[in-house]
Design a protein around this motif. Structure first.
Motif, PDB file in Angstrom:
ATOM      1  N   LYS A   1      -9.095  46.035 -14.039  1.00 38.32           N
ATOM      2  CA  LYS A   1      -8.301  47.153 -13.527  1.00 38.32           C
ATOM      3  C   LYS A   1      -6.831  46.768 -13.435  1.00 38.32           C
ATOM      4  O   LYS A   1      -6.500  45.690 -12.923  1.00 38.32           O
ATOM      5  N   VAL A   2      -5.967  47.649 -13.901  1.00 35.48           N
ATOM      6  CA  VAL A   2      -4.519  47.419 -13.843  1.00 35.48           C
ATOM      7  C   VAL A   2      -3.856  48.603 -13.155  1.00 35.48           C
ATOM      8  O   VAL A   2      -4.113  49.762 -13.509  1.00 35.48           O
ATOM      9  N   ALA A   3      -2.998  48.314 -12.185  1.00 34.24           N
ATOM     10  CA  ALA A   3      -2.206  49.346 -11.522  1.00 34.24           C
ATOM     11  C   ALA A   3      -0.798  49.339 -12.103  1.00 34.24           C
ATOM     12  O   ALA A   3      -0.177  48.274 -12.229  1.00 34.24           O
ATOM     13  N   ILE A   4      -0.300  50.504 -12.449  1.00 36.23           N
ATOM     14  CA  ILE A   4       1.058  50.664 -12.939  1.00 36.23           C
ATOM     15  C   ILE A   4       1.845  51.414 -11.863  1.00 36.23           C
ATOM     16  O   ILE A   4       1.469  52.528 -11.491  1.00 36.23           O
ATOM     17  N   VAL A   5       2.902  50.814 -11.367  1.00 33.71           N
ATOM     18  CA  VAL A   5       3.705  51.437 -10.317  1.00 33.71           C
ATOM     19  C   VAL A   5       4.940  52.064 -10.953  1.00 33.71           C
ATOM     20  O   VAL A   5       5.842  51.369 -11.406  1.00 33.71           O
ATOM     21  N   GLY A   6       4.950  53.393 -11.003  1.00 39.96           N
ATOM     22  CA  GLY A   6       6.049  54.108 -11.637  1.00 39.96           C
ATOM     23  C   GLY A   6       5.634  54.664 -12.982  1.00 39.96           C
ATOM     24  O   GLY A   6       5.042  53.952 -13.803  1.00 39.96           O
TER      25      GLY A   6
ATOM     26  N   VAL B   1      -6.840  51.721 -16.377  1.00 42.40           N
ATOM     27  CA  VAL B   1      -5.423  51.777 -16.011  1.00 42.40           C
ATOM     28  C   VAL B   1      -5.168  53.008 -15.140  1.00 42.40           C
ATOM     29  O   VAL B   1      -5.565  54.119 -15.494  1.00 42.40           O
ATOM     30  N   LYS B   2      -4.469  52.778 -14.024  1.00 41.96           N
ATOM     31  CA  LYS B   2      -4.069  53.889 -13.156  1.00 41.96           C
ATOM     32  C   LYS B   2      -2.584  53.788 -12.872  1.00 41.96           C
ATOM     33  O   LYS B   2      -2.089  52.721 -12.509  1.00 41.96           O
ATOM     34  N   VAL B   3      -1.886  54.907 -13.052  1.00 43.17           N
ATOM     35  CA  VAL B   3      -0.440  54.966 -12.838  1.00 43.17           C
ATOM     36  C   VAL B   3      -0.171  55.667 -11.512  1.00 43.17           C
ATOM     37  O   VAL B   3      -0.662  56.778 -11.275  1.00 43.17           O
ATOM     38  N   PHE B   4       0.621  55.027 -10.658  1.00 40.33           N
ATOM     39  CA  PHE B   4       0.996  55.598  -9.367  1.00 40.33           C
ATOM     40  C   PHE B   4       2.448  56.083  -9.428  1.00 40.33           C
ATOM     41  O   PHE B   4       3.344  55.317  -9.797  1.00 40.33           O
ATOM     42  N   GLU B   5       2.669  57.338  -9.064  1.00 43.97           N
ATOM     43  CA  GLU B   5       3.997  57.939  -9.105  1.00 43.97           C
ATOM     44  C   GLU B   5       4.372  58.469  -7.715  1.00 43.97           C
ATOM     45  O   GLU B   5       3.571  59.126  -7.058  1.00 43.97           O
ATOM     46  N   ALA B   6       5.606  58.176  -7.278  1.00 49.87           N
ATOM     47  CA  ALA B   6       6.052  58.582  -5.943  1.00 49.87           C
ATOM     48  C   ALA B   6       6.301  60.078  -5.849  1.00 49.87           C
ATOM     49  O   ALA B   6       6.056  60.683  -4.797  1.00 49.87           O
TER      50      ALA B   6
ATOM     51  N   GLY C   1      -8.885  46.212  -5.464  1.00 52.46           N
ATOM     52  CA  GLY C   1      -9.507  45.500  -6.567  1.00 52.46           C
ATOM     53  C   GLY C   1      -8.789  45.508  -7.893  1.00 52.46           C
ATOM     54  O   GLY C   1      -9.406  45.294  -8.948  1.00 52.46           O
ATOM     55  N   TYR C   2      -7.467  45.722  -7.875  1.00 53.29           N
ATOM     56  CA  TYR C   2      -6.727  45.665  -9.139  1.00 53.29           C
ATOM     57  C   TYR C   2      -6.486  44.208  -9.535  1.00 53.29           C
ATOM     58  O   TYR C   2      -6.080  43.389  -8.713  1.00 53.29           O
ATOM     59  N   ASP C   3      -6.756  43.916 -10.789  1.00 55.48           N
ATOM     60  CA  ASP C   3      -6.620  42.543 -11.283  1.00 55.48           C
ATOM     61  C   ASP C   3      -5.187  42.189 -11.627  1.00 55.48           C
ATOM     62  O   ASP C   3      -4.823  41.011 -11.663  1.00 55.48           O
ATOM     63  N   ALA C   4      -4.371  43.197 -11.922  1.00 55.16           N
ATOM     64  CA  ALA C   4      -2.957  42.974 -12.237  1.00 55.16           C
ATOM     65  C   ALA C   4      -2.186  44.232 -11.876  1.00 55.16           C
ATOM     66  O   ALA C   4      -2.741  45.338 -11.838  1.00 55.16           O
ATOM     67  N   VAL C   5      -0.896  44.046 -11.590  1.00 55.62           N
ATOM     68  CA  VAL C   5      -0.013  45.160 -11.252  1.00 55.62           C
ATOM     69  C   VAL C   5       1.253  45.030 -12.079  1.00 55.62           C
ATOM     70  O   VAL C   5       1.828  43.936 -12.195  1.00 55.62           O
TER      71      VAL C   5
ATOM     72  N   TYR D   1      -3.272  37.534 -19.721  1.00 55.59           N
ATOM     73  CA  TYR D   1      -3.630  37.036 -18.381  1.00 55.59           C
ATOM     74  C   TYR D   1      -5.041  37.475 -18.000  1.00 55.59           C
ATOM     75  O   TYR D   1      -5.841  36.673 -17.481  1.00 55.59           O
ATOM     76  N   LEU D   2      -5.383  38.737 -18.275  1.00 53.50           N
ATOM     77  CA  LEU D   2      -6.713  39.238 -17.901  1.00 53.50           C
ATOM     78  C   LEU D   2      -7.814  38.572 -18.731  1.00 53.50           C
ATOM     79  O   LEU D   2      -8.935  38.411 -18.252  1.00 53.50           O
ATOM     80  N   CYS D   3      -7.488  38.187 -19.957  1.00 57.28           N
ATOM     81  CA  CYS D   3      -8.465  37.545 -20.821  1.00 57.28           C
ATOM     82  C   CYS D   3      -8.658  36.065 -20.506  1.00 57.28           C
ATOM     83  O   CYS D   3      -9.765  35.525 -20.641  1.00 57.28           O
TER      84      CYS D   3
END
Length: 466
Positions: free
Chosen positions: A140-145, A164-169, A225-229, A460-462
């Motif tokens: 799981k990867v979180a994208i901020v913005g 992948v999940k993108v978080f937007e303000a 539980g996000y593996d990378a941000v 990195y995830l691999c």
């Protein structure tokens, strides 16, 4: 070499200056094929070398010549997940078209225009329900913005099979693309279509999430539980001039001005309540010489400004704005006052802006940017009557995420420190790129950072190696 570059059809200047409909109308199939035939099909295409995301220009242009438009856009999408956007707002003259061999003797190939053509063709003809999906990796990867760097990273990572999940303000995804660029240059519908395409690819979006307030980076990783941000929040904190009167009613930052117009629908008044002052019959100026400055003043003109000025402290040769945007602004009646800078804003008896006290400048020796430093001419002060002034001299980093993420190193200007090749930060599993690392730059440079980050995140995830 004798075939001229095909002209981009445009709205007539006087007509477009009174509406927010897109200025450039796009190539027809005939114009696109004719322009594509100009390509020299170089053995070593410098156009690709100068593209920050490495689009295979030679290959996609050859597909256009053959009439395979969906194949052409698929070729672009191997390296660029936002072709309809970059085809409109990327400064191609500084990148792919700047490297075009034809440019040494004649006008370079219209690469941006061709990219836009096939991207728009794709929107009309492609069934996104048929998009292939990669086998899931379980990561799981979180994208901020959800600006250009975040969207690019998200698009590249979902094609590798990561969740992948993108978080937007804000309440609509797109970041600076949706709040910072006006409708007449980049229609909101184009951005929404590109976002929908990414949803069809498997990218999730969640709006109204202010990372650093609603949830922290550490909570995303340790509790959700996000593996990378990846942090791609841009540089959204406006800079001001530090002169008297900047607090007056009628003085805006370009950030606020364009956000109100773009996300609060000032350009659709009276269908929406207008969220800024009535511009009709008023004199307006923007201070600055970049694309944001021109976007602001051209928006003010369309909202009914009587006179619309650009005040820039250097000469036109030093303006960072795109040449095409300067040309369009002049055609529309924008008045450029070069070598001019305000030193004070003056108020009327009710505290509203009534004038800018300005000085004339001359260019001295080069400064740290390599451009000649403007120096005020003694005794050159004059008052310019104004009802609205928009400050568009740059932005800086919003400190919210940095202040709520322990161990995340920043520089003295509070931008996040990240390796320029891998976009890795000082904190394991956290990556950053775009304006939050470099300071204000272009859409395509932010996208280049997103691509590098996606490659590094995948590695990195691999491997788990940091």
């Amino acid at each position: 070499m004798k075939v001229p570059r095909q002209h981009m059809p445009e709205q007539p200047p006087l007509l477009r200056a009174a509406n927010f409909t897109e200025v450039n109308l796009g190539y027809s199939e005939e114009l696109a094929r004719q322009e594509a035939l100009r390509c020299l099909q170089c053995a070593k295409p410098a156009c690709t070398d100068k593209c920050p995301v490495g689009v295979k220009v030679k290959e996609f242009v050859e597909l256009i010549v053959g009439g395979n438009y969906l194949g052409a856009v698929a070729k672009i999408r191997e390296d660029n997940v936002l072709p309809a956007i970059t085809g409109r707002v990327c400064p191609q003259e500084d990148h792919c078209e700047g490297g075009c061999l034809m440019g040494k003797k004649v006008t370079p190939l219209g690469i941006g225009y061709l990219e836009r053509f096939v991207a728009d063709y794709e929107q009309r003809h492609l069934d996104t329900n048929q998009l292939p999906k990669a086998a899931p990796t379980g990561k799981k990867v979180a994208i901020v913005g959800s600006g250009p760097s975040g969207l690019t990273a998200a698009g590249d990572l979902v094609q590798k099979g990561h969740q992948v999940k993108v978080f937007e303000a804000l309440h609509e995804p797109g970041g600076v693309l949706v709040y910072g660029i006006p409708e007449f240059r980049l229609p909101k519908q184009i951005i929404r279509e590109q976002i929908d395409y990414m949803r069809a690819m498997g990218v999730e979006f969640e709006t109204d999430v202010v990372v650093g307030k609603t949830v922290t980076i550490r909570e995303l990783m340790e509790e959700e539980g996000y593996d990378a941000v990846f942090i791609g929040t841009g540089a959204g904190l406006p800079q001001f001039m530090g002169i008297a009167g900047e607090h007056l009613n009628g003085v805006y930052s370009a950030n606020e001005f364009l956000t109100r117009i773009n996300l609060m629908h000032a350009y659709e008044f009276p269908n929406y309540d207008e969220p800024i002052v009535d511009f009709r019959g008023k004199d307006v100026a923007v201070i600055g010489g970049g694309n944001t400055a021109l976007d602001s003043i051209r928006s003010a003109l369309r909202l009914g400004a009587r006179k619309a000025y650009v005040l820039y402290r250097r000469s036109e040769a030093e303006m960072p704005a795109r040449i095409e945007e300067v040309k369009h602004a002049k055609q529309e009646g924008i008045e450029f006052q070069m070598l001019t800078a305000p030193v004070e804003f003056l108020a009327d008896e009710k505290g509203w802006l009534k004038a800018a006290r300005c000085v004339r400048m001359e260019l001295g020796e080069p400064d740290a940017s390599g451009r000649r430093r403007p120096v005020a001419l003694e005794g050159s002060e004059f008052d310019l009557p104004l009802a609205v002034a928009v400050i568009a001299i740059g932005t800086s980093a919003n400190p919210l995420i940095q202040s709520t993420t322990p161990g995340l190193k920043t520089n003295k200007k509070n931008y996040i420190e990240a390796d320029p090749m891998t976009q890795r930060t000082s904190s394991k599993g956290i990556f950053a790129g775009g304006d939050i690392v470099t300071g204000s730059a272009t859409v395509i440079l932010a996208m280049g950072a997103g691509r590098r980050a996606a490659k590094s995140i995948h590695e990195y995830l691999c491997t788990g190696n940091w």
